[in-house]
Design a protein around this motif. Structure first.
Motif, PDB file in Angstrom:
ATOM      1  N   SER A   1      -3.289  -7.982  -4.628  1.00 21.82           N
ATOM      2  CA  SER A   1      -4.524  -7.184  -4.479  1.00 21.82           C
ATOM      3  C   SER A   1      -4.181  -5.766  -4.040  1.00 21.82           C
ATOM      4  CB  SER A   1      -5.457  -7.800  -3.433  1.00 21.82           C
ATOM      5  OG  SER A   1      -5.816  -9.079  -3.802  1.00 21.82           O
TER       6      SER A   1
ATOM      7  N   PHE B   1     -19.219  16.290 -17.083  1.00 21.72           N
ATOM      8  CA  PHE B   1     -17.817  16.006 -16.751  1.00 21.72           C
ATOM      9  C   PHE B   1     -17.633  15.913 -15.230  1.00 21.72           C
ATOM     10  CE2 PHE B   1     -13.519  17.568 -15.716  1.00 21.72           C
ATOM     11  CZ  PHE B   1     -12.772  16.562 -16.323  1.00 21.72           C
TER      12      PHE B   1
ATOM     13  N   ASN C   1     -16.275   8.587 -10.679  1.00 23.67           N
ATOM     14  CA  ASN C   1     -14.977   7.907 -10.684  1.00 23.67           C
ATOM     15  C   ASN C   1     -14.358   7.881  -9.295  1.00 23.67           C
ATOM     16  OD1 ASN C   1     -14.863   7.141 -13.285  1.00 23.67           O
ATOM     17  ND2 ASN C   1     -13.753   8.940 -14.007  1.00 23.67           N
ATOM     18  N   LYS C   2     -14.486   9.015  -8.589  1.00 25.86           N
ATOM     19  CA  LYS C   2     -13.913   9.081  -7.236  1.00 25.86           C
ATOM     20  C   LYS C   2     -14.628   8.098  -6.309  1.00 25.86           C
ATOM     21  CE  LYS C   2     -11.974  13.695  -7.208  1.00 25.86           C
ATOM     22  NZ  LYS C   2     -12.142  15.075  -6.848  1.00 25.86           N
TER      23      LYS C   2
ATOM     24  N   PHE D   1      -3.079  11.209  -3.251  1.00 32.55           N
ATOM     25  CA  PHE D   1      -3.378   9.816  -2.898  1.00 32.55           C
ATOM     26  C   PHE D   1      -2.091   9.025  -2.644  1.00 32.55           C
ATOM     27  CE2 PHE D   1      -3.972   5.387  -4.200  1.00 32.55           C
ATOM     28  CZ  PHE D   1      -4.913   5.010  -3.256  1.00 32.55           C
TER      29      PHE D   1
ATOM     30  N   ILE E   1      -7.320   5.964 -11.561  1.00 33.86           N
ATOM     31  CA  ILE E   1      -8.668   6.562 -11.648  1.00 33.86           C
ATOM     32  C   ILE E   1      -8.637   8.010 -11.168  1.00 33.86           C
ATOM     33  CG2 ILE E   1     -11.018   6.458 -10.696  1.00 33.86           C
ATOM     34  CD1 ILE E   1     -10.705   3.384 -10.708  1.00 33.86           C
ATOM     35  N   LEU E   2      -7.925   8.229 -10.051  1.00 34.76           N
ATOM     36  CA  LEU E   2      -7.861   9.592  -9.508  1.00 34.76           C
ATOM     37  C   LEU E   2      -7.145  10.528 -10.465  1.00 34.76           C
ATOM     38  CD1 LEU E   2      -7.201   8.957  -5.713  1.00 34.76           C
ATOM     39  CD2 LEU E   2      -9.206  10.010  -6.735  1.00 34.76           C
TER      40      LEU E   2
ATOM     41  N   ALA F   1      -4.872  -2.577  -6.240  1.00 33.78           N
ATOM     42  CA  ALA F   1      -5.774  -1.568  -5.663  1.00 33.78           C
ATOM     43  C   ALA F   1      -5.128  -0.187  -5.728  1.00 33.78           C
ATOM     44  CB  ALA F   1      -6.123  -1.943  -4.236  1.00 33.78           C
TER      45      ALA F   1
ATOM     46  N   SER G   1      -9.545  11.241 -13.348  1.00 33.81           N
ATOM     47  CA  SER G   1     -10.713  12.055 -13.022  1.00 33.81           C
ATOM     48  C   SER G   1     -10.338  13.423 -12.452  1.00 33.81           C
ATOM     49  CB  SER G   1     -11.629  11.330 -12.047  1.00 33.81           C
ATOM     50  OG  SER G   1     -10.939  11.112 -10.836  1.00 33.81           O
ATOM     51  N   GLY G   2      -9.368  13.430 -11.554  1.00 31.47           N
ATOM     52  CA  GLY G   2      -9.079  14.689 -10.867  1.00 31.47           C
ATOM     53  C   GLY G   2      -7.766  15.319 -11.275  1.00 31.47           C
TER      54      GLY G   2
ATOM     55  N   ILE H   1       0.859  -1.190   0.000  1.00 30.64           N
ATOM     56  CA  ILE H   1       0.000   0.000   0.000  1.00 30.64           C
ATOM     57  C   ILE H   1       0.898   1.245   0.000  1.00 30.64           C
ATOM     58  CG2 ILE H   1      -1.444   1.410   1.560  1.00 30.64           C
ATOM     59  CD1 ILE H   1      -3.069  -1.091   2.123  1.00 30.64           C
TER      60      ILE H   1
ATOM     61  N   CYS I   1     -10.868  -3.520  -0.947  1.00 34.84           N
ATOM     62  CA  CYS I   1      -9.611  -4.264  -0.822  1.00 34.84           C
ATOM     63  C   CYS I   1      -9.094  -4.231   0.619  1.00 34.84           C
ATOM     64  CB  CYS I   1      -8.549  -3.708  -1.761  1.00 34.84           C
ATOM     65  SG  CYS I   1      -8.921  -4.082  -3.455  1.00 34.84           S
TER      66      CYS I   1
ATOM     67  N   MET J   1      -0.986   7.329   0.832  1.00 30.36           N
ATOM     68  CA  MET J   1      -0.747   5.887   0.930  1.00 30.36           C
ATOM     69  C   MET J   1       0.681   5.576   1.382  1.00 30.36           C
ATOM     70  SD  MET J   1      -3.410   4.256   0.603  1.00 30.36           S
ATOM     71  CE  MET J   1      -4.279   5.582   1.373  1.00 30.36           C
TER      72      MET J   1
ATOM     73  N   CYS K   1     -19.130  12.705 -13.957  1.00 39.74           N
ATOM     74  CA  CYS K   1     -18.239  11.567 -14.217  1.00 39.74           C
ATOM     75  C   CYS K   1     -17.072  11.558 -13.237  1.00 39.74           C
ATOM     76  CB  CYS K   1     -17.686  11.633 -15.648  1.00 39.74           C
ATOM     77  SG  CYS K   1     -18.889  11.121 -16.852  1.00 39.74           S
ATOM     78  N   GLN K   2     -16.558  12.762 -12.990  1.00 41.35           N
ATOM     79  CA  GLN K   2     -15.424  12.890 -12.057  1.00 41.35           C
ATOM     80  C   GLN K   2     -15.797  12.361 -10.669  1.00 41.35           C
ATOM     81  OE1 GLN K   2     -14.156  16.934 -11.650  1.00 41.35           O
ATOM     82  NE2 GLN K   2     -12.079  16.436 -12.216  1.00 41.35           N
TER      83      GLN K   2
ATOM     84  N   VAL L   1      -6.591   2.776  -8.107  1.00 45.90           N
ATOM     85  CA  VAL L   1      -7.104   4.016  -7.507  1.00 45.90           C
ATOM     86  C   VAL L   1      -6.290   5.212  -8.000  1.00 45.90           C
ATOM     87  CG1 VAL L   1      -7.499   5.243  -5.348  1.00 45.90           C
ATOM     88  CG2 VAL L   1      -8.030   2.829  -5.500  1.00 45.90           C
TER      89      VAL L   1
ATOM     90  N   LEU M   1     -13.529   0.768  -4.443  1.00 48.49           N
ATOM     91  CA  LEU M   1     -12.554  -0.281  -4.781  1.00 48.49           C
ATOM     92  C   LEU M   1     -11.492  -0.413  -3.684  1.00 48.49           C
ATOM     93  CD1 LEU M   1     -11.555  -0.027  -8.551  1.00 48.49           C
ATOM     94  CD2 LEU M   1     -11.997  -2.118  -7.268  1.00 48.49           C
ATOM     95  N   TYR M   2     -11.012   0.751  -3.283  1.00 48.11           N
ATOM     96  CA  TYR M   2      -9.938   0.747  -2.301  1.00 48.11           C
ATOM     97  C   TYR M   2     -10.430   0.236  -0.939  1.00 48.11           C
ATOM     98  CZ  TYR M   2      -5.592   1.962  -0.188  1.00 48.11           C
ATOM     99  OH  TYR M   2      -4.396   1.879   0.448  1.00 48.11           O
TER     100      TYR M   2
ATOM    101  N   ALA N   1     -13.474   4.669  -7.139  1.00 53.38           N
ATOM    102  CA  ALA N   1     -12.107   4.479  -6.649  1.00 53.38           C
ATOM    103  C   ALA N   1     -12.093   4.223  -5.154  1.00 53.38           C
ATOM    104  CB  ALA N   1     -11.269   5.711  -6.962  1.00 53.38           C
TER     105      ALA N   1
END
Lengths: 333, 205
Positions: free
Chosen positions: A280, B5, B12-13, A304, A291-292, A284, A295-296, A121, B23, A308, B8-9, A288, B19-20, B16
């Motif tokens: 995993s 947009f 997605n967050k 992030f 994706i971050l 993960a 998106s951001g 992680i 896990c 982590m 979607c952002q 993440v 998912l995290y 995410a």
């Protein structure tokens, strides 16, 4: 003559009757005392009740425990079969059972899962690094079990005896190494957070070069491998007590070869479970982050990653520290 | 377009984070159970006197592996019997340290959990190459199952030992037990730290 006979009979009656009466009386007393001492033993009827609203997780746990309980007996049976030279079926079936036992067993506490997860992680790593570390932990697990049993055997033969808890140095050493790696991870996390952009650039270049220049990647990942190797050593050097018991059983019953085979299979199973956990964690973190970033933007990804890095480092430190403190506190069976 | 947009952002967050969390939670929960190294089959004997339970006796049968390790270590002359010296050593090194865990015995008397449990009459023997422990837990004062249920469960919170009750002759009663007394075993309490909870209830006199 007759009168003498009658007198004799009378005297016998006079003497014998009280004796018989006394015997009868005493036997009554003895029997009554005996009756008081004897307690009734009975097998009561038992009603079995299933707990209502058992969650899937509890059911799964119960299933895993029951599976291990059955397999534990099977491993002993198959070890005897392998030793007696029964067909190859016993060998393969025994190995498969030991492997499955290892897979399930490793889902419990210990075996380095938390360490590997926390480590990955807090580290930017690739899937193969996770697999490599899991394999290393499994191999170290086997070697540690064999060394400890060999030591135990030597000492047992010397007549002193040794228990699983009689190798405190190994446990303490392992926890301290983990703690040390955690501190090193924290130090790196602080360094990266002081200059996050440079680190990300570095990681991007590093990732890119992996695809194109093999030589370059060796240079970069070398430090990681050493660190990963030390981590695997620390996590695996405390052998699974289950594997040690199997090995001790093998030694005690003069079944070294089947013992080795089954402990190896068991450790391979443990390795598989650990690798699932490690991979995993890697996937993960990668997912993440990706994706971050998508998106951001990069900013979200950097935050992030930094978070982590700290989380992983703190987890590893805590695992090492708490394990060491509880090791000092609580004796283990 | 801008709204789409942003939507979607946000989505997605959320994905995410989900998912995290999944896990981390999965890995975290997997840590908790399912890792015993020593397997014990147990039987409980209830001693009755004047409708009161005066003591509980526990019989533990260990698995092949732990039995083998312990027998090799403590049956030094390998005659299949623990002589008094061997037994004393076994008790001192293996059994007595379990006192700090209350011998993994949990007892609730009339609704209250017993905090300190003392074991007596410890015996160990080798039976068909397996290690057997036998010990008693006196209940002082004796428990009156007519006043409230007497509940017991064998559970090692550290999960080194796994306890399961025998499949046959699970419970034994010594002495006279009123016909109104009933035993019940609950399954599936492992999530709450106790498993195979045995409850004894009797109707009031």
């Amino acid at each position: 003559m007759n009168s003498l006979n009658k007198l004799f009979q009378k005297r016998i009656t006079i003497f014998i009757l009280p004796i018989i009466a006394n015997i009868f009386f005493f036997s009554l007393i003895v029997n009554s005392v005996k009756g008081q001492e004897e307690t009734t033993i009975s097998l009561p009827e038992v009603e079995f009740v299933e707990e209502e609203g058992i969650s899937f997780y509890v059911q799964l746990t119960d299933y895993l425990i029951n599976f291990q309980r059955r397999v534990n007996t099977e491993v002993a049976t198959h070890m005897k079969a392998i030793e007696m030279g029964e067909d190859l079926g016993a060998f393969f079936f025994g190995s498969a059972i030991a492997f499955a036992y290892g897979v399930v067993h490793a889902f419990g506490p210990g075996h380095g899962k938390f360490i590997i997860v926390s480590y990955f992680i807090g580290r930017e790593a690739r899937v193969r690094q996770g697999l490599l570390m899991a394999a290393q932990i499994a191999i170290v697990h086997v070697i540690a079990a064999i060394i400890i049993v060999w030591l135990a055997d030597v000492v047992l033969k010397a007549g002193f005896g040794i228990g699983l808890s009689d190798v405190p140095g190994v446990r303490a050493g392992s926890f301290l190494i983990i703690f040390g790696i955690g501190l090193y991870m924290l130090y790196q996390a602080v360094q990266i957070s002081l200059n996050p952009s440079a680190d990300i650039e570095n990681e991007h270049n590093h990732g890119h070069s992996h695809g194109h220049s093999h030589g370059h990647s060796h240079g970069h990942s070398h430090g990681g491998r050493v660190e990963g190797g030390i981590m695997a050593l620390a996590a695996g050097m405390v052998p699974c007590p289950g594997a040690v018991l199997v090995m001790l059983y093998a030694v005690a019953n003069d079944m070294i070869y089947p013992g080795f085979v089954l402990v190896f299979s068991m450790s391979a199973g443990i390795g598989l479970s650990i690798s699932i956990m490690g991979v995993s964690a890697i996937i993960a973190r990668q997912t993440v982050t990706r994706i971050l970033e998508k998106s951001g933007g990069r900013h979200g990804g950097i935050i992030f990653r930094l978070t982590m890095n700290y989380t992983g480092a703190i987890f590893v430190i805590l695992i090492g520290l708490i394990s060491f403190i509880s090791f000092l506190d609580v004796p283990i069976l | 377009m801008d709204l789409k947009f942003k939507y979607c952002q946000m989505l997605n967050k959320i994905i995410a984070l989900f998912l995290y969390s999944f896990c981390v939670c999965f890995v975290g929960r997997a840590y908790i159970y399912a890792n015993p190294d020593v397997w014990v089959k147990a039987r409980i004997t209830y001693y009755f006197e004047d409708n009161l339970v005066t003591q509980l006796n526990y019989l533990w049968n260990f698995d092949d592996f732990f039995s083998s390790r312990t027998i090799v270590k403590y049956d030094r002359n390998s005659n299949g019997i623990f002589e008094s010296e061997e037994l004393a050593l076994l008790q001192r090194e293996i059994f007595d340290p379990l006192s700090q865990f209350n011998y993994h015995v949990n007892i609730w008397k009339e609704g209250n959990k017993l905090k300190k449990i003392m074991a007596k009459n410890f015996k160990a023997r080798i039976q068909t190459k397996k290690l057997v422990f036998d010990f008693s837990i006196p209940l002082m004062p004796p428990a009156d199952p007519g006043e409230g249920p007497l509940i017991t469960s064998l559970f090692d919170k550290k999960l080194v030992l796994d306890f399961s009750l025998f499949k046959k002759k699970i419970l034994i009663v010594k002495g006279f037990m009123r016909p109104s007394c009933k035993f019940q075993i609950k399954r599936g309490k492992r999530s709450q730290n106790f498993s195979q909870i045995v409850t004894l209830k009797c109707s009031k006199k």
